[in-house]
Design a protein around this motif. Structure first.
Motif, mmCIF file in Angstrom:
data_model
loop_
_atom_site.group_PDB
_atom_site.id
_atom_site.type_symbol
_atom_site.label_atom_id
_atom_site.label_comp_id
_atom_site.label_asym_id
_atom_site.label_seq_id
_atom_site.Cartn_x
_atom_site.Cartn_y
_atom_site.Cartn_z
ATOM 1 N N GLN A 213 54.172 57.589 85.123
ATOM 2 C CA GLN A 213 53.600 56.245 85.154
ATOM 3 C C GLN A 213 53.268 55.729 86.549
ATOM 4 O OE1 GLN A 213 53.178 54.450 81.905
ATOM 5 N NE2 GLN A 213 53.275 56.672 81.613
ATOM 6 N N ASN A 214 53.939 56.252 87.562
ATOM 7 C CA ASN A 214 53.742 55.716 88.918
ATOM 8 C C ASN A 214 53.768 56.846 89.950
ATOM 9 O OD1 ASN A 214 53.950 52.712 88.276
ATOM 10 N ND2 ASN A 214 55.936 53.444 87.503
ATOM 11 N N GLY A 215 53.376 56.520 91.169
ATOM 12 C CA GLY A 215 53.468 57.459 92.272
ATOM 13 C C GLY A 215 52.266 58.369 92.403
ATOM 14 N N VAL A 216 52.416 59.379 93.268
ATOM 15 C CA VAL A 216 51.331 60.295 93.571
ATOM 16 C C VAL A 216 50.898 61.077 92.326
ATOM 17 C CG1 VAL A 216 50.655 62.280 94.980
ATOM 18 C CG2 VAL A 216 52.131 60.505 95.951
ATOM 19 N N LEU A 217 51.847 61.390 91.471
ATOM 20 C CA LEU A 217 51.569 62.187 90.268
ATOM 21 C C LEU A 217 51.256 61.325 89.046
ATOM 22 C CD1 LEU A 217 54.330 64.929 90.635
ATOM 23 C CD2 LEU A 217 51.945 65.020 91.387
ATOM 24 N N LYS A 218 50.932 60.080 89.250
ATOM 25 C CA LYS A 218 50.634 59.183 88.136
ATOM 26 C C LYS A 218 49.536 59.774 87.235
ATOM 27 C CE LYS A 218 49.093 54.490 87.057
ATOM 28 N NZ LYS A 218 48.652 53.175 87.597
ATOM 29 N N ASN A 219 49.740 59.653 85.924
ATOM 30 C CA ASN A 219 48.816 60.118 84.874
ATOM 31 C C ASN A 219 48.902 61.616 84.603
ATOM 32 O OD1 ASN A 219 47.792 57.527 84.407
ATOM 33 N ND2 ASN A 219 46.261 57.775 86.023
ATOM 34 N N LEU A 220 49.761 62.341 85.342
ATOM 35 C CA LEU A 220 49.997 63.749 85.042
ATOM 36 C C LEU A 220 51.048 63.826 83.941
ATOM 37 C CD1 LEU A 220 49.278 66.664 85.972
ATOM 38 C CD2 LEU A 220 51.340 66.569 87.393
ATOM 39 N N GLY A 221 50.843 64.709 82.981
ATOM 40 C CA GLY A 221 51.763 64.756 81.859
ATOM 41 C C GLY A 221 52.110 66.161 81.406
ATOM 42 N N LEU A 252 49.939 71.025 79.684
ATOM 43 C CA LEU A 252 49.940 70.298 80.955
ATOM 44 C C LEU A 252 48.617 69.553 81.011
ATOM 45 C CD1 LEU A 252 51.089 69.716 83.836
ATOM 46 C CD2 LEU A 252 49.844 71.760 84.593
ATOM 47 N N PHE A 253 48.657 68.237 81.251
ATOM 48 C CA PHE A 253 47.423 67.463 81.170
ATOM 49 C C PHE A 253 47.392 66.343 82.211
ATOM 50 C CE2 PHE A 253 50.491 65.370 78.418
ATOM 51 C CZ PHE A 253 50.315 64.013 78.692
ATOM 52 N N TYR A 254 46.185 65.854 82.431
ATOM 53 C CA TYR A 254 45.963 64.660 83.242
ATOM 54 C C TYR A 254 45.125 63.702 82.412
ATOM 55 C CZ TYR A 254 44.456 61.478 86.897
ATOM 56 O OH TYR A 254 44.222 60.341 87.639
ATOM 57 N N GLU A 255 45.563 62.444 82.355
ATOM 58 C CA GLU A 255 44.875 61.479 81.501
ATOM 59 C C GLU A 255 44.897 60.094 82.143
ATOM 60 O OE1 GLU A 255 45.005 60.337 76.792
ATOM 61 O OE2 GLU A 255 46.916 60.467 77.859
ATOM 62 N N ASN A 256 43.707 59.509 82.275
ATOM 63 C CA ASN A 256 43.634 58.120 82.720
ATOM 64 C C ASN A 256 42.831 57.324 81.696
ATOM 65 O OD1 ASN A 256 40.865 58.623 83.228
ATOM 66 N ND2 ASN A 256 41.278 59.172 85.364
ATOM 67 N N ASP A 257 42.422 56.129 82.051
ATOM 68 C CA ASP A 257 41.731 55.273 81.088
ATOM 69 C C ASP A 257 40.336 55.775 80.733
ATOM 70 O OD1 ASP A 257 43.923 53.605 81.067
ATOM 71 O OD2 ASP A 257 43.135 52.269 82.617
ATOM 72 N N LYS A 258 39.760 56.656 81.541
ATOM 73 C CA LYS A 258 38.377 57.066 81.332
ATOM 74 C C LYS A 258 38.219 58.503 80.842
ATOM 75 C CE LYS A 258 36.505 53.836 84.765
ATOM 76 N NZ LYS A 258 35.690 53.708 86.001
ATOM 77 N N TRP A 259 39.113 59.399 81.220
ATOM 78 C CA TRP A 259 38.943 60.789 80.813
ATOM 79 C C TRP A 259 40.291 61.503 80.750
ATOM 80 C CZ3 TRP A 259 40.282 64.623 84.386
ATOM 81 C CH2 TRP A 259 40.459 64.201 85.700
ATOM 82 N N ARG A 260 40.246 62.678 80.098
ATOM 83 C CA ARG A 260 41.450 63.487 79.941
ATOM 84 C C ARG A 260 41.094 64.965 80.065
ATOM 85 N NH1 ARG A 260 44.712 66.495 76.586
ATOM 86 N NH2 ARG A 260 46.900 65.853 76.412
ATOM 87 N N SER A 261 41.952 65.725 80.736
ATOM 88 C CA SER A 261 41.767 67.165 80.850
ATOM 89 C C SER A 261 43.133 67.833 80.758
ATOM 90 C CB SER A 261 41.097 67.529 82.174
ATOM 91 O OG SER A 261 40.891 68.921 82.271
ATOM 92 N N GLY A 262 43.161 69.000 80.095
ATOM 93 C CA GLY A 262 44.459 69.639 79.949
ATOM 94 C C GLY A 262 44.370 71.136 79.706
#
Length: 289
Positions: A213-221, A252-262
Motif C-alpha cells: 500500500q505504501n513506499g517504493v514498492l507501492k502497488n506491487l503484489g 506476481l503483479f503490479y496494479e494501479n488505478d489505470k492498468w495492471r500487469s502480472g
C-alpha cells in the motif's frame, strides 16, 4: 477444394430451425425491516419448425417458479435464508439413436431446496456463506452401454457449500471455498444407486493475495492459491476412476488505478490430472498479462 467443387458429395442432415420465446416476472416483498420474500415465475416455449433429416415440427412449453425468504437475525450482519427453485432445460427434442431411430426428449426439470446462513462482520471485511442444498432432477438423460440415449432416470444431488471472502486489512484479500456434493442416480433401469459420472464428492479452492500500500514498492503484489478435486467416476457404471488432484498457482503483479500487469505460474507442482470429461489438463505453465 474437391469438396467445394463437388458439393453433391457432401453429406447433409438437413436444416434445423429452433426458436425460443420466454417471459420472466419477479418481485421482492419487504414484509418488515428484517424479513424479505422473493416471488418469481418464468415461462419458456421451445419451437422447432424444421427438424432436419429425422425430426418433425415440435413445440414444447415449460414453467419454472422460484421462491425465497431472507431473515436478518442480527440486522445487517447475520441472515438466515431459504429458497426453492424449479429449473428446466430444453434440449434438442429429437435425438437420433445408433440404429437410426429417433427419441423425443422431454424438458429436464430440476427442483432445488436450499437453506443457509450469511454473515457480514467487521464492517464488511469478512463475508461468509454456509448453505445446504438438495437438487432432484427428473427426466434425466443417460447413455446406455450401446450408446442409446435413455430418458428414464432421476438424479439427486445434495451437499454443503462454504464460501469465505475476507479483507482483514488494506491490500490483503482472502478467498476460501469448499463444497461437498453427493450426486447419485436414484432411479434408472441401469446403474441405479451409482454416482453420476464426472461429479467428485469434494472440491476446495483458496487464494490469498497482498498488494503493498505504501513506499517504493507501492502497488506491487503477490498472490498464491490453488484447488483440490477428489476422485470421481468417468462412467455411470462406476468402473473407471478419474484420480483426485491438487493444483497450486502463484502470481506476481503490479496494479494501479489505470492498468495492471502480472506474471502467473500455473500448476507449480507439475501435477498430471484429468477433468470430468477425461481430458488431459496442462502441466506446469505460465502466462503474462
Amino acid at each position: 477444394n474437391q469438396i467445394m467443387l463437388r458439393p453433391e458429395r457432401v453429406g447433409s442432415f438437413g436444416t434445423v430451425k429452433n426458436d425460443n420465446i420466454g417471459a420472466y416476472v419477479s418481485d421482492v416483498l419487504n414484509i418488515n425491516d428484517r424479513l424479505y420474500a422473493m416471488l418469481s415465475l418464468r415461462w419458456d416455449r421451445f419451437m422447432q419448425s424444421k427438424g432436419g433429416a429425422w425430426g418433425q415440427p415440435y413445440n414444447q412449453n415449460a414453467v419454472s417458479p422460484k421462491l425465497g425468504l431472507v431473515y436478518q437475525v442480527i440486522k445487517d450482519k447475520v441472515s438466515l435464508f431459504g429458497n426453492y427453485t424449479n429449473g428446466f432445460q430444453n434440449d434438442n427434442p429429437v435425438v437420433q439413436q445408433p440404429d437410426g431411430s429417433v427419441i423425443n426428449i422431454k424438458p429436464i426439470y430440476a427442483n432445488q431446496w436450499e437453506a443457509g446462513v450469511k454473515s457480514e462482520l467487521l464492517n464488511g471485511r469478512i463475508n461468509t456463506t454456509l448453505s445446504y442444498y438438495t437438487i432432484n432432477i427428473d427426466n434425466a438423460l443417460r447413455l446406455d452401454e450401446n450408446r442409446f440415449t435413455r430418458q428414464d432416470g432421476k438424479q439427486q444431488s445434495r451437499g454443503l457449500e462454504l464460501d469465505v471472502l475476507a479483507n482483514p486489512c488494506n491490500g490483503l484479500n482472502i478467498i476460501l471455498g469448499y463444497g461437498y456434493n453427493e450426486n447419485k442416480i436414484v432411479k434408472a433401469l441401469e446403474n441405479e444407486g451409482n454416482f453420476v459420472a464426472g461429479t467428485p464428492n469434494h472440491i476446495a479452492s483458496y487464494w490469498i493475495s497482498y498488494k503493498i500500500q505504501n513506499g517504493v514498492l507501492k502497488n506491487l503484489g503477490l498472490g498464491a492459491g490453488g484447488n483440490y478435486v477428489s476422485n470421481s467416476y468417468f462412467d455411470e457404471a462406476n468402473k473407471i476412476i478419474i484420480p483426485s488432484y491438487s493444483i497450486v498457482n502463484a502470481t506476481l503483479f503490479y496494479e494501479n488505478d489505470k492498468w495492471r500487469s502480472g506474471f502467473k505460474l500455473n500448476n507449480i507442482g507439475n501435477a498430471e490430472y484429468w477433468d470430468a470429461y477425461g481430458s488431459y489438463n496442462p502441466t506446469r505453465n505460465f502466462s503474462v498479462d
